[in-house]
Write a protein that holds these residues in place. Structure first.
Motif, short mmCIF file in Angstrom:
data_model
loop_
_atom_site.label_atom_id
_atom_site.label_comp_id
_atom_site.label_asym_id
_atom_site.label_seq_id
_atom_site.Cartn_x
_atom_site.Cartn_y
_atom_site.Cartn_z
N THR A 176 0.80 -1.10 -0.02
CA THR A 176 -0.03 -0.12 -0.08
C THR A 176 0.85 1.13 -0.12
OG1 THR A 176 -1.77 -1.12 0.97
CG2 THR A 176 -1.86 1.39 1.13
N ALA A 177 1.92 1.27 0.97
CA ALA A 177 2.76 2.40 0.98
C ALA A 177 3.61 2.92 -0.11
CB ALA A 177 3.41 2.50 2.21
N GLU A 178 3.96 1.50 -0.83
CA GLU A 178 5.06 1.82 -1.88
C GLU A 178 4.31 1.98 -3.40
OE1 GLU A 178 8.18 2.19 -1.99
OE2 GLU A 178 9.09 1.12 -0.22
N ALA A 179 3.14 1.23 -3.34
CA ALA A 179 2.51 1.12 -4.89
C ALA A 179 1.08 1.49 -4.74
CB ALA A 179 3.05 -0.15 -5.84
N GLY A 180 0.71 2.05 -3.89
CA GLY A 180 -1.14 2.08 -3.52
C GLY A 180 -1.64 2.70 -4.79
N GLY A 181 -1.16 3.50 -5.42
CA GLY A 181 -1.73 4.22 -6.68
C GLY A 181 -1.37 3.51 -8.01
N GLU A 182 -0.68 2.31 -7.92
CA GLU A 182 -0.32 1.79 -9.19
C GLU A 182 -0.99 0.61 -9.67
OE1 GLU A 182 2.36 3.03 -11.17
OE2 GLU A 182 2.71 4.44 -9.47
N PRO A 183 -0.72 0.37 -10.88
CA PRO A 183 -1.96 -1.20 -11.29
C PRO A 183 -1.50 -2.02 -10.63
CG PRO A 183 -0.58 0.08 -13.26
CD PRO A 183 0.11 0.78 -12.13
N VAL A 184 -2.31 -3.06 -10.60
CA VAL A 184 -2.58 -4.38 -9.59
C VAL A 184 -1.08 -5.13 -9.78
CG1 VAL A 184 -3.30 -6.75 -9.30
CG2 VAL A 184 -4.75 -4.54 -9.60
N SER A 185 -0.63 -5.05 -11.26
CA SER A 185 0.78 -5.91 -11.54
C SER A 185 1.84 -5.12 -10.82
CB SER A 185 1.05 -5.89 -13.14
OG SER A 185 -0.02 -6.73 -13.58
N ALA A 186 1.70 -3.86 -10.52
CA ALA A 186 2.97 -3.29 -9.85
C ALA A 186 2.75 -3.77 -8.34
CB ALA A 186 2.82 -1.69 -10.08
N GLN A 187 1.73 -3.86 -7.91
CA GLN A 187 1.36 -3.83 -6.48
C GLN A 187 1.99 -5.40 -6.02
OE1 GLN A 187 -1.99 -2.47 -4.38
NE2 GLN A 187 -2.41 -1.24 -5.91
N VAL A 188 1.57 -6.50 -6.98
CA VAL A 188 2.09 -7.68 -6.91
C VAL A 188 3.54 -7.68 -6.89
CG1 VAL A 188 1.92 -10.04 -7.76
CG2 VAL A 188 -0.06 -8.71 -7.86
N ILE A 225 4.50 2.73 6.70
CA ILE A 225 4.36 1.20 6.83
C ILE A 225 3.39 1.06 7.96
CG2 ILE A 225 6.07 1.08 8.49
CD1 ILE A 225 5.48 -1.47 5.81
N ASN A 226 2.92 1.98 8.78
CA ASN A 226 1.79 1.79 9.71
C ASN A 226 0.73 2.19 9.35
OD1 ASN A 226 3.96 1.26 11.78
ND2 ASN A 226 4.54 3.12 11.97
N ARG A 227 0.14 2.59 8.28
CA ARG A 227 -0.94 2.68 7.69
C ARG A 227 -1.71 1.69 7.31
NH1 ARG A 227 -0.19 8.12 3.52
NH2 ARG A 227 0.56 9.68 5.05
N PRO A 228 -2.98 1.48 7.37
CA PRO A 228 -3.53 0.15 6.92
C PRO A 228 -3.52 -0.12 5.59
CG PRO A 228 -5.40 1.78 7.54
CD PRO A 228 -3.75 2.56 8.01
N ALA A 229 -3.71 -1.33 5.34
CA ALA A 229 -3.56 -1.78 3.76
C ALA A 229 -4.70 -1.59 3.19
CB ALA A 229 -3.25 -3.31 3.88
N THR A 230 -4.65 -1.41 2.04
CA THR A 230 -6.02 -1.47 0.95
C THR A 230 -6.25 -2.89 0.91
OG1 THR A 230 -5.05 -1.31 -0.98
CG2 THR A 230 -5.40 0.60 0.13
N SER A 231 -7.71 -3.20 0.32
CA SER A 231 -8.13 -4.54 0.02
C SER A 231 -7.35 -4.91 -1.38
CB SER A 231 -9.62 -4.54 -0.13
OG SER A 231 -10.05 -3.52 -1.30
N THR A 232 -7.05 -4.22 -2.19
CA THR A 232 -6.34 -4.21 -3.39
C THR A 232 -4.95 -4.80 -2.96
OG1 THR A 232 -7.60 -2.90 -4.58
CG2 THR A 232 -5.26 -3.56 -5.66
N TYR A 272 5.92 -1.70 -14.58
CA TYR A 272 4.14 -1.58 -14.69
C TYR A 272 3.95 -0.30 -13.90
CZ TYR A 272 4.71 -6.72 -14.88
OH TYR A 272 5.08 -7.96 -15.32
N GLY A 273 3.24 0.42 -14.68
CA GLY A 273 2.85 1.88 -14.22
C GLY A 273 4.34 2.79 -14.09
N GLN A 274 4.45 3.18 -13.00
CA GLN A 274 5.64 4.17 -12.55
C GLN A 274 6.80 3.26 -11.81
OE1 GLN A 274 5.69 7.48 -13.35
NE2 GLN A 274 3.86 7.06 -14.65
N MET A 275 6.35 1.98 -11.75
CA MET A 275 7.14 1.40 -11.26
C MET A 275 8.28 0.16 -11.82
SD MET A 275 6.37 1.97 -7.82
CE MET A 275 7.33 0.67 -7.08
#
Length: 280
Positions: A176-188, A225-232, A272-275
Motif C-alpha cells: 500500500t505504501a510503496e505502490a498504492g496508486g499503481e496498477p495491480v501488477s505493480a502492487q503484486v 508502513i503503519n498505515r492500514p492496507a487496502t483491500s487491493t 508496471y505503471g511508474q514502477m
C-alpha cells in the motif's frame, strides 16, 4: 389377522426406506477460514488430510477465502488409513547444520522439500533460523514409489514460503505504501520482490526482517508502513505469496523519479505503471 399382515408390511417398508436413504456424513465441527489460512494449515491443525477436507466440502481446487465455512470430518467416521507394509523400510531422516546466508527456503529447495516440511520436522513456528542450528531434514520419498503424490504436489496451490496473518498484514501495508496508486501488477511486484529477498541467501530470511532491514524501504523510515492496507494490496500480497511473480525474480524496485545511481545501474526485469523492477 388382516391387522397383523398390514403391520408386517409396514415394518418391511420402513426397513427398505432405511436402506434407500443415504448415510449422513459425520463432521467433527465447522471451521471458519481466517486471513492467512490455507487448506494445508487447516489440515495440519486438525490432523486431517487436504483431500479429505476437500471431499467433505465438495472442493475442486485448493483455493479458500476468509469467512468461508468448512466442514471438518470426524476422524472416527473416516475409513482407516492404509498402513505401509511391515516389511517396507522407511527412509531415515538426516541432519543439516545451518550455514551463514542460509534460509529455510534455500535448504528445503536443496533437499527437494517444501519449507513447511522442514518446519513440521523441527517444530518451528516460523521461518527464522540461525547459523549453527541443527535441522532435521526428512528424506523425500522417491518419485518412482509415489508418482501420484508427486503429481498432486506439483498441482497443489501452496504458498511459496510459510506465512502468518501478521506477515500478510505487514506485506500488504508495504505494498500500500510503496505502490498504492499503481496498477495491480505493480502492487503484486512489490510483494514479489520482498518474497524473492526472503528466498535469496543475500537478504534476511523472513518477511518482517526483510521489510525492517536498515535503509531498505522508505515507508519504514517515514512511518507510512503503519498505515492500514487496502483491500487491493491485500489481494496483491496473497497473489505473490501463492506464486505470482510478474517481476521475473527481481530483488529491487523503484519508481521513475528515483535518482539512486546504484538502482539505476541494475538490469531491469519488468516495468508496471511508474514502477521499475530490477535484478542484480
Amino acid at each position: 389377522m388382516k391387522f397383523f399382515v398390514r403391520f408386517k408390511r409396514a415394518i418391511v417398508l420402513v426397513c427398505l426406506l432405511g436402506l434407500l436413504v443415504p448415510a449422513t456424513a459425520v463432521y467433527a465441527y465447522q471451521y471458519t477460514v481466517t486471513l492467512g489460512d490455507s487448506l494445508y494449515t487447516i489440515s495440519q491443525k486438525n490432523n486431517i488430510s487436504i483431500d479429505k477436507i476437500k471431499s467433505a466440502n465438495n472442493l475442486s481446487q485448493d483455493l479458500i477465502h476468509p469467512g468461508q465455512v468448512l466442514n471438518i470430518p470426524d476422524k472416527q467416521s473416516l475409513p482407516a488409513e492404509t498402513k505401509p507394509a511391515a516389511t517396507q523400510a522407511q527412509p531415515a531422516n538426516s541432519t543439516y547444520t545451518v550455514q551463514p546466508g542460509d534460509s529455510l527456503y534455500v535448504i528445503a529447495e536443496k533437499n527437494g522439500l517444501r519449507p513447511e516440511s522442514l518446519m513440521l520436522a523441527n517444530s518451528l513456528s516460523g521461518t527464522l533460523i540461525y547459523p549453527g542450528q541443527q535441522l532435521i531434514v526428512p528424506i523425500a520419498a522417491t518419485r518412482s514409489t509415489t508418482p501420484m503424490a508427486a503429481e498432486v504436489s506439483r498441482s497443489a496451490k501452496r504458498p511459496v514460503i510459510p506465512f502468518t496473518d501478521e506477515d500478510l498484514d505487514l506485506l500488504s501495508r508495504l505494498v500500500t505504501a510503496e505502490a498504492g496508486g499503481e496498477p495491480v501488477s505493480a502492487q503484486v511486484g512489490v510483494a514479489a520482490v520482498v518474497l524473492n529477498r526472503v528466498k535469496s541467501s543475500t537478504f534476511q530470511n523472513t518477511i518482517r526482517d526483510v521489510i525492517y532491514a536498515p535503509n531498505q524501504f522508505s515507508p519504514v523510515r517515514n512511518g507510512w508502513i503503519n498505515r492500514p492496507a487496502t483491500s487491493t494490496a491485500i489481494e496483491a500480497a496473497k497473489d505473490a505469496l501463492y506464486g505470482n511473480d510478474p517481476t521475473n525474480g527481481a530483488l529491487y524496485f523503484f519508481d521513475n523519479s528515483a535518482s539512486n545511481s546504484f538502482l539505476r545501474s541494475l538490469p531491469v526485469s519488468a516495468k508496471y505503471g511508474q514502477m521499475i523492477y530490477a535484478t542484480r
